[in-house]
Design an enzyme around this catalytic site. Structure first.
Site, PDB file in Angstrom:
ATOM      1  N   LYS A 236      -2.775  -7.485  10.142  1.00  0.00           N
ATOM      2  CA  LYS A 236      -2.958  -8.909  10.462  1.00  0.00           C
ATOM      3  C   LYS A 236      -2.486  -9.197  11.893  1.00  0.00           C
ATOM      4  O   LYS A 236      -3.160  -9.875  12.660  1.00  0.00           O
ATOM      5  CB  LYS A 236      -2.206  -9.781   9.439  1.00  0.00           C
ATOM      6  CG  LYS A 236      -2.880  -9.783   8.068  1.00  0.00           C
ATOM      7  CD  LYS A 236      -2.056 -10.452   6.965  1.00  0.00           C
ATOM      8  CE  LYS A 236      -2.753 -10.260   5.611  1.00  0.00           C
ATOM      9  NZ  LYS A 236      -2.005 -10.809   4.467  1.00  0.00           N
TER      10      LYS A 236
ATOM     11  N   GLN B  70       3.798 -12.996   2.972  1.00  0.00           N
ATOM     12  CA  GLN B  70       3.125 -11.849   2.343  1.00  0.00           C
ATOM     13  C   GLN B  70       3.648 -11.638   0.929  1.00  0.00           C
ATOM     14  O   GLN B  70       4.860 -11.584   0.707  1.00  0.00           O
ATOM     15  CB  GLN B  70       3.323 -10.592   3.209  1.00  0.00           C
ATOM     16  CG  GLN B  70       2.557  -9.373   2.726  1.00  0.00           C
ATOM     17  CD  GLN B  70       1.032  -9.512   2.839  1.00  0.00           C
ATOM     18  OE1 GLN B  70       0.515 -10.267   3.655  1.00  0.00           O
ATOM     19  NE2 GLN B  70       0.303  -8.791   2.010  1.00  0.00           N
TER      20      GLN B  70
ATOM     21  N   ASP C  12      -3.458 -19.103   3.961  1.00  0.00           N
ATOM     22  CA  ASP C  12      -3.815 -18.257   2.815  1.00  0.00           C
ATOM     23  C   ASP C  12      -4.599 -19.052   1.767  1.00  0.00           C
ATOM     24  O   ASP C  12      -5.230 -18.468   0.883  1.00  0.00           O
ATOM     25  CB  ASP C  12      -2.536 -17.726   2.133  1.00  0.00           C
ATOM     26  CG  ASP C  12      -2.251 -16.276   2.484  1.00  0.00           C
ATOM     27  OD1 ASP C  12      -3.191 -15.532   2.786  1.00  0.00           O
ATOM     28  OD2 ASP C  12      -1.057 -15.894   2.430  1.00  0.00           O
TER      29      ASP C  12
HETATM   30  N1  GUN Z   1      -0.763  -9.893  -0.931  1.00  0.00           N
HETATM   31  C1  GUN Z   1      -1.954  -9.352  -1.245  1.00  0.00           C
HETATM   32  N2  GUN Z   1      -2.967 -10.088  -0.714  1.00  0.00           N
HETATM   33  C2  GUN Z   1      -2.390 -11.105  -0.044  1.00  0.00           C
HETATM   34  C3  GUN Z   1      -2.913 -12.182   0.718  1.00  0.00           C
HETATM   35  O1  GUN Z   1      -4.124 -12.375   0.874  1.00  0.00           O
HETATM   36  N3  GUN Z   1      -1.976 -13.006   1.265  1.00  0.00           N
HETATM   37  C4  GUN Z   1      -0.648 -12.846   1.075  1.00  0.00           C
HETATM   38  N4  GUN Z   1       0.165 -13.725   1.626  1.00  0.00           N
HETATM   39  N5  GUN Z   1      -0.142 -11.855   0.374  1.00  0.00           N
HETATM   40  C5  GUN Z   1      -1.010 -10.984  -0.181  1.00  0.00           C
END
Ligand code: GUN
Length: 287
Positions: free
Chosen positions: A52, A96, A119
């Protein structure tokens, strides 16, 4: 069978985003800024967050990575979220997942300002998505819709089977695909579903998001179906430099022979998830 190349499409979309960022900056406005909170050192989460951050650099965004150890308290985390909510330099941020069990995940999600919730996990954004109001949509389902559209894969009137009902992928995916415009007939299957094979076999499009490696086998797939594999289970491997390999929810080799389109793992849905997060951040910055 045609491979759905998520890496290629995500690169194209990143180039489009980078052009928009150039325009924004040339007008004297600030660069979009995404922050990520990472708790602990889970290998999978480290990799996703690193991707990211790197993707932010590629499109010209600013990014911040905020780390906490596994023993961080809920209060400390909530205090950081409050700080980010009020920091005008930050357009959007994510926490996350997963986070340690001693912290209430839902409380954390609900503490994020919905205007910065790139998100799309906050109940307000989920609610807007459900009733079709323009909002931040969860990144993986949004990325899958982009993939289907860029490959001109028709969803209207098609039978779609979604395997999995998680808040992050399965559930939002099923809602989005049934909405006006996409117009699919959607069935959601989960661990209590009976006669799973016969249901999946009726699908024109299968979205596999259950997190069980190679769960979907060729006997479950109709000839010519479209296969979207969301699975990313890390398994130990002697064949890679990192010692890990990603495995999808679909038994790729045998299913590939039978279907019309399929996403590989890695290089299918994964890169699109990151691009959707960038798109949401750009949207947050523009607001
Ligand atoms: N863990 C697995 N996929 C995601 C996601 O799309 N966003 C976040 N914040 N955590 C994750």
């Amino acid at each position: 069978m045609e491979l759905i190349d998520g890496k290629k499409i995500s690169t194209e979309i990143k180039e489009e985003i980078a052009k928009e960022v150039k325009k924004i900056v040339s007008k004297g406005e600030k660069r979009p800024h995404l922050a990520a909170i990472l708790v602990g050192h889970d290998g999978g989460s480290e990799t996703y967050v690193a991707h990211k951050v790197k993707s932010c650099e590629q499109v010209g965004f600013d990014s911040s990575l905020i780390r906490f150890e596994n023993d961080v308290t809920e209060k400390e985390l909530l205090s950081k979220i409050d700080e980010l909510n009020n920091d005008t330099k930050i357009d959007g941020f994510i926490v996350q997942l997963p986070i340690p069990k001693h912290i209430d995940e839902q409380k954390i999600i609900e503490a994020i300002d919905p205007k910065k919730d790139v998100d799309g996990f906050h109940p307000m954004n989920v609610g807007n998505m459900v009733i079709g109001i323009d909002t931040f949509v969860s990144a993986t389902p949004a990325g899958i819709i982009d993939l289907l559209q860029r490959y001109n894969i028709e969803t209207s009137g098609k039978n779609v089977v979604v395997l999995g009902r998680s808040n992050i992928v399965g559930r939002p995916m099923s809602i989005l695909l049934s909405q006006k415009g996409l117009d699919a007939t959607v069935t959601v299957c989960h661990s209590k579903t009976k006669n799973l094979t016969s249901i999946v076999k009726q699908a024109d499009i299968i979205i596999a998001a259950i997190g069980i490696p190679e769960f979907v086998t060729k006997d479950m797939v109709k000839e010519g179906a479209v296969i979207i594999d969301v699975g990313t289970t890390r398994v130990k491997s002697d064949l890679t430099k990192s010692g890990w390999k990603l495995k999808g929810d679909v038994k790729f080799d045998e299913v590939a022979e039978k279907c019309s389109y399929i996403t590989p793992v890695p290089g299918g849905v994964g890169p699109m998830t990151i691009v959707s997060l960038l798109k949401n951040t750009l949207k947050a910055a523009k607001k």
